[in-house]
Motif scaffolding. Structure first.
Motif, PDB file in Angstrom:
ATOM      1  N   ASP A   8      -0.292  21.456 -68.960  1.00 28.32           N
ATOM      2  CA  ASP A   8      -0.269  20.079 -68.123  1.00 28.32           C
ATOM      3  C   ASP A   8      -0.960  19.203 -68.742  1.00 28.32           C
ATOM      4  O   ASP A   8      -0.581  18.007 -68.658  1.00 28.32           O
ATOM      5  N   TYR A   9      -2.130  19.627 -69.538  1.00 23.18           N
ATOM      6  CA  TYR A   9      -3.088  18.821 -70.086  1.00 23.18           C
ATOM      7  C   TYR A   9      -3.354  19.712 -71.384  1.00 23.18           C
ATOM      8  O   TYR A   9      -3.512  20.830 -71.238  1.00 23.18           O
ATOM      9  N   GLU A  10      -3.960  19.065 -72.304  1.00 29.80           N
ATOM     10  CA  GLU A  10      -4.737  19.774 -73.374  1.00 29.80           C
ATOM     11  C   GLU A  10      -6.030  20.108 -73.096  1.00 29.80           C
ATOM     12  O   GLU A  10      -6.380  21.169 -73.351  1.00 29.80           O
TER      13      GLU A  10
ATOM     14  N   GLY B  26      -9.307  10.239 -75.317  1.00 28.46           N
ATOM     15  CA  GLY B  26      -8.292   9.087 -75.199  1.00 28.46           C
ATOM     16  C   GLY B  26      -7.968   8.245 -76.212  1.00 28.46           C
ATOM     17  O   GLY B  26      -6.821   7.788 -76.748  1.00 28.46           O
TER      18      GLY B  26
ATOM     19  N   SER C 184      -5.396  10.097 -78.265  1.00 24.85           N
ATOM     20  CA  SER C 184      -4.454  10.124 -77.772  1.00 24.85           C
ATOM     21  C   SER C 184      -4.090  11.726 -77.401  1.00 24.85           C
ATOM     22  O   SER C 184      -2.933  12.156 -77.285  1.00 24.85           O
ATOM     23  N   ARG C 185      -5.354  12.228 -77.028  1.00 26.86           N
ATOM     24  CA  ARG C 185      -5.178  13.514 -76.503  1.00 26.86           C
ATOM     25  C   ARG C 185      -5.311  13.727 -74.986  1.00 26.86           C
ATOM     26  O   ARG C 185      -5.868  12.728 -74.376  1.00 26.86           O
ATOM     27  N   THR C 186      -4.549  14.525 -74.453  1.00 25.47           N
ATOM     28  CA  THR C 186      -4.400  14.507 -72.939  1.00 25.47           C
ATOM     29  C   THR C 186      -5.606  15.348 -72.382  1.00 25.47           C
ATOM     30  O   THR C 186      -5.980  16.308 -72.763  1.00 25.47           O
TER      31      THR C 186
ATOM     32  N   TYR D 195      -6.858   3.971 -71.539  1.00 18.37           N
ATOM     33  CA  TYR D 195      -6.288   5.422 -72.395  1.00 18.37           C
ATOM     34  C   TYR D 195      -5.368   6.242 -71.359  1.00 18.37           C
ATOM     35  O   TYR D 195      -5.814   6.991 -70.440  1.00 18.37           O
ATOM     36  N   LYS D 196      -3.932   5.900 -71.634  1.00 17.84           N
ATOM     37  CA  LYS D 196      -3.041   6.492 -70.498  1.00 17.84           C
ATOM     38  C   LYS D 196      -3.022   7.995 -70.524  1.00 17.84           C
ATOM     39  O   LYS D 196      -2.409   8.866 -69.745  1.00 17.84           O
ATOM     40  N   THR D 197      -3.583   8.787 -71.604  1.00 18.81           N
ATOM     41  CA  THR D 197      -3.431   9.981 -71.680  1.00 18.81           C
ATOM     42  C   THR D 197      -4.462  10.826 -70.779  1.00 18.81           C
ATOM     43  O   THR D 197      -4.629  12.008 -70.633  1.00 18.81           O
ATOM     44  N   ILE D 198      -5.384  10.145 -70.321  1.00 18.78           N
ATOM     45  CA  ILE D 198      -6.573  10.531 -69.382  1.00 18.78           C
ATOM     46  C   ILE D 198      -6.443  10.453 -67.851  1.00 18.78           C
ATOM     47  O   ILE D 198      -5.836   9.249 -67.520  1.00 18.78           O
ATOM     48  N   GLY D 199      -6.092  11.519 -67.163  1.00 16.54           N
ATOM     49  CA  GLY D 199      -6.124  11.614 -65.922  1.00 16.54           C
ATOM     50  C   GLY D 199      -7.336  11.922 -65.005  1.00 16.54           C
ATOM     51  O   GLY D 199      -8.224  12.523 -65.676  1.00 16.54           O
TER      52      GLY D 199
END
Length: 304
Positions: free
Chosen positions: A4-6, A24, A27-29, A71-75
């Protein structure tokens, strides 16, 4: 195994948020899980942090979360991580929402739980008139009547620093002293009173300490207290231990140069892996752990 995420980041304080920013920017999740139990919640200010000196801890976290929005890859998940298990080439985490998520790497950034003396007043004044770090809070109480609660080697370490803030100093050993003869002689020369009688309770008004009351009824007026740490340090979560991460005698996770623990793929950052504890240093360790994670991820990607 699908991910789901790295990266799973457990903890949304300085270490976790700084790790998220570094991830972020490459670009890593990553998913930051924050159960909103910051160690510095009782404090009204963050100090010794260039450009942020004096900011409220909650305001600092709010501003940093705002910075992370680009940073859109960070949730983010507002809740607790209940468990993490190593499976195949990754990790499966159970969240307090009931969901499970899969990750390649884990960063333990949940910090430690301060152990306070049980005497009434300590919990109420923690972060207000009772402190653990002179770098974080010493400037505000310089020249005041101070007390240091410590014994043995911890007293020997802390006394010169607290004495440098104020010559009006009392050492409370909170029990029989365990001080070297040389240190006791120095304290006599410096007119630093040493009190062995245990502390019974504190008298205070609002957030301001007034009097330290001892078990035998003695009263010592003090404006603020510094407290030596109680070892071993206690992590805020048992997840690292459940994964098999080894700890030092002081209770910190053992980490290598890049922040990786003794369990491959699990990294640690912040107060749970070092005695050098402050918001700024937690941020730095978060960046270091993220760099270690990124190096591992890009190496796996590149060499396939």
């Amino acid at each position: 195994m699908e991910f789901d995420y790295e990266v799973l980041i457990i903890g949304g304080g300085p270490a976790g948020l700084s790790a998220a920013m570094s991830l972020g920017r490459l670009s890593r999740t990553a998913l930051v899980c924050d159960d909103n139990r910051p160690r510095n919640a009782p404090s009204t200010h963050v100090n010794n942090f260039p450009s942020q000196d004096g900011i409220h801890p909650a305001e600092w976290r709010k501003k940093t979360r705002k910075d992370l929005e680009k940073y859109k890859t960070i949730g983010f998940f507002e809740g607790a991580v209940l468990s993490v298990h190593k499976v195949d080439q990754g990790f499966v985490a159970q969240l307090s929402s009931g969901a499970t998520r899969n990750f390649k790497k884990v960063i333990l950034a949940y910090g430690i739980q301060d152990k306070l003396l049980s005497a009434p007043g300590f919990k109420e004044l923690w972060g207000k008139s009772i402190f653990h770090c002179p770098f974080c809070h010493g400037f505000e109480v310089r020249g005041a009547s101070l007390g240091l609660i410590a014994n043995g080697e911890l007293a020997a370490h802390g006394l010169p620093m607290i004495y440098g803030l104020s010559k009006d100093l009392i050492l409370f050993t909170n029990g029989k002293t365990n001080l070297s003869e040389d240190l006791q002689e120095t304290l006599r020369r410096r007119n630093v009173e040493v009190i062995e009688e245990p502390i019974d309770h504190l008298i205070y008004e609002g957030e301001v300490l007034k009097v330290v009351v001892l078990i035998d009824g003695q009263k010592k007026e003090r404006d603020a207290l510094f407290v030596a740490p109680i070892f071993p340090f206690q992590s805020k979560s048992p997840i690292g231990e459940s994964l098999g991460c080894e700890k030092t005698e002081l209770g910190f996770y053992k980490v290598g140069e890049r922040g990786e623990t003794t369990v491959k793929g699990v990294f640690a950052a912040g107060d749970n892996m070092t005695m050098m504890q402050s918001v700024l240093l937690a941020c730095a360790s978060g960046v270091a752990a993220a760099a270690g994670v990124i190096f591992s991820l890009v190496s796996e990607d590149f060499h396939g």
